[in-house]
Structures are given as C-alpha cells and as structure tokens.
Design a protein around this motif. Structure first.
Motif, PDB file in Angstrom:
ATOM      1  N   ALA A  98       0.825  -1.207   0.000  1.00  0.00           N
ATOM      2  CA  ALA A  98       0.000   0.000   0.000  1.00  0.00           C
ATOM      3  C   ALA A  98       0.861   1.259   0.000  1.00  0.00           C
ATOM      4  O   ALA A  98       0.475   2.301  -0.560  1.00  0.00           O
ATOM      5  N   ALA A  99       2.047   1.186   0.600  1.00  0.00           N
ATOM      6  CA  ALA A  99       2.915   2.356   0.734  1.00  0.00           C
ATOM      7  C   ALA A  99       3.909   2.504  -0.408  1.00  0.00           C
ATOM      8  O   ALA A  99       4.385   3.616  -0.670  1.00  0.00           O
ATOM      9  N   VAL A 100       4.233   1.395  -1.081  1.00  0.00           N
ATOM     10  CA  VAL A 100       5.293   1.387  -2.092  1.00  0.00           C
ATOM     11  C   VAL A 100       4.739   0.813  -3.389  1.00  0.00           C
ATOM     12  O   VAL A 100       4.139  -0.262  -3.387  1.00  0.00           O
ATOM     13  N   ASP A 101       4.956   1.507  -4.492  1.00  0.00           N
ATOM     14  CA  ASP A 101       4.515   1.005  -5.797  1.00  0.00           C
ATOM     15  C   ASP A 101       5.573   0.049  -6.333  1.00  0.00           C
ATOM     16  O   ASP A 101       6.361   0.389  -7.224  1.00  0.00           O
ATOM     17  N   LEU A 102       5.595  -1.142  -5.786  1.00  0.00           N
ATOM     18  CA  LEU A 102       6.633  -2.104  -6.149  1.00  0.00           C
ATOM     19  C   LEU A 102       6.502  -2.569  -7.591  1.00  0.00           C
ATOM     20  O   LEU A 102       7.512  -2.785  -8.274  1.00  0.00           O
ATOM     21  N   HIS A 103       5.278  -2.724  -8.074  1.00  0.00           N
ATOM     22  CA  HIS A 103       5.110  -3.155  -9.462  1.00  0.00           C
ATOM     23  C   HIS A 103       5.492  -2.031 -10.420  1.00  0.00           C
ATOM     24  O   HIS A 103       6.065  -2.290 -11.487  1.00  0.00           O
ATOM     25  N   GLY A 104       5.223  -0.779 -10.036  1.00  0.00           N
ATOM     26  CA  GLY A 104       5.697   0.341 -10.829  1.00  0.00           C
ATOM     27  C   GLY A 104       7.215   0.408 -10.845  1.00  0.00           C
ATOM     28  O   GLY A 104       7.835   0.713 -11.874  1.00  0.00           O
ATOM     29  N   MET A 105       7.829   0.143  -9.697  1.00  0.00           N
ATOM     30  CA  MET A 105       9.285   0.061  -9.615  1.00  0.00           C
ATOM     31  C   MET A 105       9.809  -0.994 -10.581  1.00  0.00           C
ATOM     32  O   MET A 105      10.777  -0.773 -11.322  1.00  0.00           O
ATOM     33  N   ASN A 106       9.150  -2.145 -10.604  1.00  0.00           N
ATOM     34  CA  ASN A 106       9.580  -3.226 -11.483  1.00  0.00           C
ATOM     35  C   ASN A 106       9.414  -2.855 -12.950  1.00  0.00           C
ATOM     36  O   ASN A 106      10.212  -3.275 -13.800  1.00  0.00           O
ATOM     37  N   ASP A 107       8.387  -2.068 -13.263  1.00  0.00           N
ATOM     38  CA  ASP A 107       8.220  -1.597 -14.644  1.00  0.00           C
ATOM     39  C   ASP A 107       9.436  -0.792 -15.091  1.00  0.00           C
ATOM     40  O   ASP A 107       9.845  -0.875 -16.256  1.00  0.00           O
ATOM     41  N   CYS A 108      10.005  -0.007 -14.193  1.00  0.00           N
ATOM     42  CA  CYS A 108      11.215   0.763 -14.536  1.00  0.00           C
ATOM     43  C   CYS A 108      12.362  -0.171 -14.897  1.00  0.00           C
ATOM     44  O   CYS A 108      13.113   0.084 -15.850  1.00  0.00           O
ATOM     45  N   VAL A 109      12.496  -1.250 -14.145  1.00  0.00           N
ATOM     46  CA  VAL A 109      13.517  -2.249 -14.461  1.00  0.00           C
ATOM     47  C   VAL A 109      13.226  -2.873 -15.822  1.00  0.00           C
ATOM     48  O   VAL A 109      14.127  -3.038 -16.660  1.00  0.00           O
ATOM     49  N   ASP A 110      11.958  -3.198 -16.051  1.00  0.00           N
ATOM     50  CA  ASP A 110      11.573  -3.833 -17.312  1.00  0.00           C
ATOM     51  C   ASP A 110      11.782  -2.907 -18.503  1.00  0.00           C
ATOM     52  O   ASP A 110      11.915  -3.374 -19.644  1.00  0.00           O
ATOM     53  N   LEU A 111      11.816  -1.607 -18.272  1.00  0.00           N
ATOM     54  CA  LEU A 111      12.082  -0.647 -19.342  1.00  0.00           C
ATOM     55  C   LEU A 111      13.570  -0.505 -19.638  1.00  0.00           C
ATOM     56  O   LEU A 111      13.949   0.225 -20.558  1.00  0.00           O
TER      57      LEU A 111
ATOM     58  N   VAL B 105      13.042  -9.032 -25.278  1.00  0.00           N
ATOM     59  CA  VAL B 105      13.046  -8.629 -23.874  1.00  0.00           C
ATOM     60  C   VAL B 105      12.799  -7.124 -23.810  1.00  0.00           C
ATOM     61  O   VAL B 105      13.532  -6.342 -24.436  1.00  0.00           O
ATOM     62  N   SER B 106      11.811  -6.724 -23.034  1.00  0.00           N
ATOM     63  CA  SER B 106      11.432  -5.309 -22.980  1.00  0.00           C
ATOM     64  C   SER B 106      12.595  -4.415 -22.578  1.00  0.00           C
ATOM     65  O   SER B 106      12.737  -3.297 -23.087  1.00  0.00           O
ATOM     66  N   GLY B 107      13.443  -4.887 -21.656  1.00  0.00           N
ATOM     67  CA  GLY B 107      14.554  -4.067 -21.210  1.00  0.00           C
ATOM     68  C   GLY B 107      15.486  -3.672 -22.342  1.00  0.00           C
ATOM     69  O   GLY B 107      16.017  -2.558 -22.359  1.00  0.00           O
ATOM     70  N   HIS B 108      15.684  -4.578 -23.284  1.00  0.00           N
ATOM     71  CA  HIS B 108      16.530  -4.274 -24.438  1.00  0.00           C
ATOM     72  C   HIS B 108      15.790  -3.394 -25.448  1.00  0.00           C
ATOM     73  O   HIS B 108      16.413  -2.568 -26.117  1.00  0.00           O
ATOM     74  N   LEU B 109      14.485  -3.567 -25.546  1.00  0.00           N
ATOM     75  CA  LEU B 109      13.698  -2.812 -26.517  1.00  0.00           C
ATOM     76  C   LEU B 109      13.329  -1.424 -26.004  1.00  0.00           C
ATOM     77  O   LEU B 109      12.991  -0.535 -26.798  1.00  0.00           O
ATOM     78  N   GLY B 110      13.355  -1.240 -24.679  1.00  0.00           N
ATOM     79  CA  GLY B 110      12.988   0.049 -24.103  1.00  0.00           C
ATOM     80  C   GLY B 110      11.507   0.345 -24.157  1.00  0.00           C
ATOM     81  O   GLY B 110      11.087   1.505 -24.111  1.00  0.00           O
ATOM     82  N   ILE B 111      10.704  -0.700 -24.204  1.00  0.00           N
ATOM     83  CA  ILE B 111       9.250  -0.550 -24.284  1.00  0.00           C
ATOM     84  C   ILE B 111       8.633  -1.802 -23.674  1.00  0.00           C
ATOM     85  O   ILE B 111       9.201  -2.893 -23.773  1.00  0.00           O
ATOM     86  N   ILE B 112       7.506  -1.645 -22.989  1.00  0.00           N
ATOM     87  CA  ILE B 112       6.896  -2.785 -22.310  1.00  0.00           C
ATOM     88  C   ILE B 112       5.477  -3.035 -22.813  1.00  0.00           C
ATOM     89  O   ILE B 112       4.794  -2.126 -23.284  1.00  0.00           O
ATOM     90  N   LYS B 113       5.078  -4.289 -22.733  1.00  0.00           N
ATOM     91  CA  LYS B 113       3.677  -4.631 -22.997  1.00  0.00           C
ATOM     92  C   LYS B 113       2.798  -3.906 -21.992  1.00  0.00           C
ATOM     93  O   LYS B 113       3.195  -3.762 -20.837  1.00  0.00           O
ATOM     94  N   PRO B 114       1.624  -3.434 -22.381  1.00  0.00           N
ATOM     95  CA  PRO B 114       0.926  -3.695 -23.650  1.00  0.00           C
ATOM     96  C   PRO B 114       1.099  -2.625 -24.724  1.00  0.00           C
ATOM     97  O   PRO B 114       0.257  -2.535 -25.620  1.00  0.00           O
ATOM     98  N   ASP B 115       2.156  -1.846 -24.684  1.00  0.00           N
ATOM     99  CA  ASP B 115       2.373  -0.842 -25.726  1.00  0.00           C
ATOM    100  C   ASP B 115       2.400  -1.526 -27.097  1.00  0.00           C
ATOM    101  O   ASP B 115       3.143  -2.491 -27.297  1.00  0.00           O
ATOM    102  N   PRO B 116       1.615  -1.049 -28.060  1.00  0.00           N
ATOM    103  CA  PRO B 116       1.591  -1.688 -29.385  1.00  0.00           C
ATOM    104  C   PRO B 116       2.962  -1.763 -30.039  1.00  0.00           C
ATOM    105  O   PRO B 116       3.220  -2.663 -30.848  1.00  0.00           O
ATOM    106  N   GLY B 117       3.856  -0.839 -29.693  1.00  0.00           N
ATOM    107  CA  GLY B 117       5.165  -0.832 -30.319  1.00  0.00           C
ATOM    108  C   GLY B 117       5.972  -2.086 -30.082  1.00  0.00           C
ATOM    109  O   GLY B 117       6.793  -2.475 -30.925  1.00  0.00           O
ATOM    110  N   ILE B 118       5.769  -2.729 -28.954  1.00  0.00           N
ATOM    111  CA  ILE B 118       6.555  -3.937 -28.676  1.00  0.00           C
ATOM    112  C   ILE B 118       6.098  -5.092 -29.554  1.00  0.00           C
ATOM    113  O   ILE B 118       6.910  -5.924 -29.986  1.00  0.00           O
TER     114      ILE B 118
END
Length: 207
Positions: A38-51, A134-147
C-alpha cells in the motif's frame, strides 16, 4: 493447415510463476506485506527495471526513498530468484514439444536486462527460444503496441501468423488488436488444449 507459423510465449506466469506477494507473505507475513504494497509502488518500480533501467539501482534507490521498508524492498533484488519461482513445468514441456515438432518458438517478455540474464543463467529453457524479445533491451513494455510491432519486424511475420500466450488480459488484447492469434493463459492445461486444437501438437505430445 494452420495459418500459425510461430508460437510466442510470455514468461512470467506462463513459464515461471511471478507472484511477489506470495514471497513476501511467507517472509514478512501478510499484514506487513499489505502495508508495504500500500505504501510502495513495487510493481511500478519493477516496470522501470523492465524498461531497461538498472536492476539494482532502481530497487536500492526505492529502498533509500522509503526507509521504513528498505530491507524488504531490497529483497526484490537480492532474493529475486525466489520471487520468480517455481517453474511451470508443463509449460516448459509444451515449449519443448513445439520445438521438437519443428515449430519456431519465441519469447516476448517484460523483463529487465540484468534480471533476464540472471534468470537465463538459472533456468536453462530460457536459452532455448529461437528468438527472445526482452522489454529491457527494446525500451518498451507490454501492452504498448510498439513492442508487438518490434516482434513482427524482428520475425518478418504478420501478426496473424503468430499465436501468443500471455497471462495478462491487457497484453492479450493489445496483441489481438494487431491481428495476432492469442491465448489468455490461466493454466498450462488450457494452453495445451489450445495447441492441440490448433493442430500444432497431438494430445500425446501435449501431455
């Protein structure tokens, strides 16, 4: 004859279980875990890693930002393999059965650069795909159509020639919008049934 020319696997919750909440429930207890999430956006944090941002850098910076949960946040990096487990063994068997059948098999995954390298060192099947996106190499994550466009370009195939399995409805919908054939993964049994229905595997091969 099937129009499918290749099968594309998501990884998290398709080939490897990805349930961080379960890990933290076990390690710190459900009440503390609920408070932290509730206090930490851990999944948002992980999205940064995935980017493609630094695996350790992102997580340790978040730990410094929220000292009340610093030790727990650092677990996301330091004990990551325990978060990304166990392997979904039947899904791995299905992937290998497709390859034995001569069907190209690819991966499309939201994954960080270093975290994917760590996973690939520990899970040998992640090195068996014909191509891995891998999204990290592409610099874009699902569900963005670009990936999805990047996969089509990389494979030289239109969406209609691809059968894609993913556990997230938003990712499945995004792929379908580009004309991909899709499967919303909930269990390996359902995925096996779909592969058999498409004529890609026999019932025996999919067992």
């Amino acid at each position: 004859m099937s129009a499918i020319r290749a099968v594309v696997f998501d990884i998290g919750n398709v080939l490897i279980e990805w349930q961080p909440e379960r890990f933290y429930d076990r390690e710190i207890g459900p009440a503390r875990r609920r408070e932290m999430f509730a206090a930490v956006d851990l999944h948002g944090m992980n999205d940064c890693v995935d980017l493609g941002h630094g695996f350790r850098d992102v997580i340790y910076a978040e730990a410094e930002r929220i000292p009340a949960f610093a030790a727990e946040i650092r677990m996301w990096h330091d004990r990551w393999l325990e978060l990304a487990s166990p392997v979904i063994e039947r899904s791995v068997r299905l992937m290998r059965a497709l390859r034995r059948h001569g069907i190209p098999v690819h991966a499309l995954t939201n994954f960080g650069i270093e975290s994917f390298d760590l996973a690939a060192r520990n899970f040998d099947f992640l090195r068996e795909f014909d191509q891995t996106f891998v999204s990290g190499h592409l610099g874009i994550i699902k569900p963005d159509p670009g990936i999805f466009a990047a996969v089509e370009d990389g494979l030289g195939l239109p969406g209609g020639a691809l059968l894609f399995a993913d556990d997230r409805a938003a990712n499945v919908a995004a792929a379908a919008a580009r004309g991909w054939q899709v499967h919303h993964f909930t269990t390996p049994d359902g995925w096996a049934d779909r592969l058999v229905a498409e004529g890609l595997l026999t019932s025996e091969e999919a067992a």
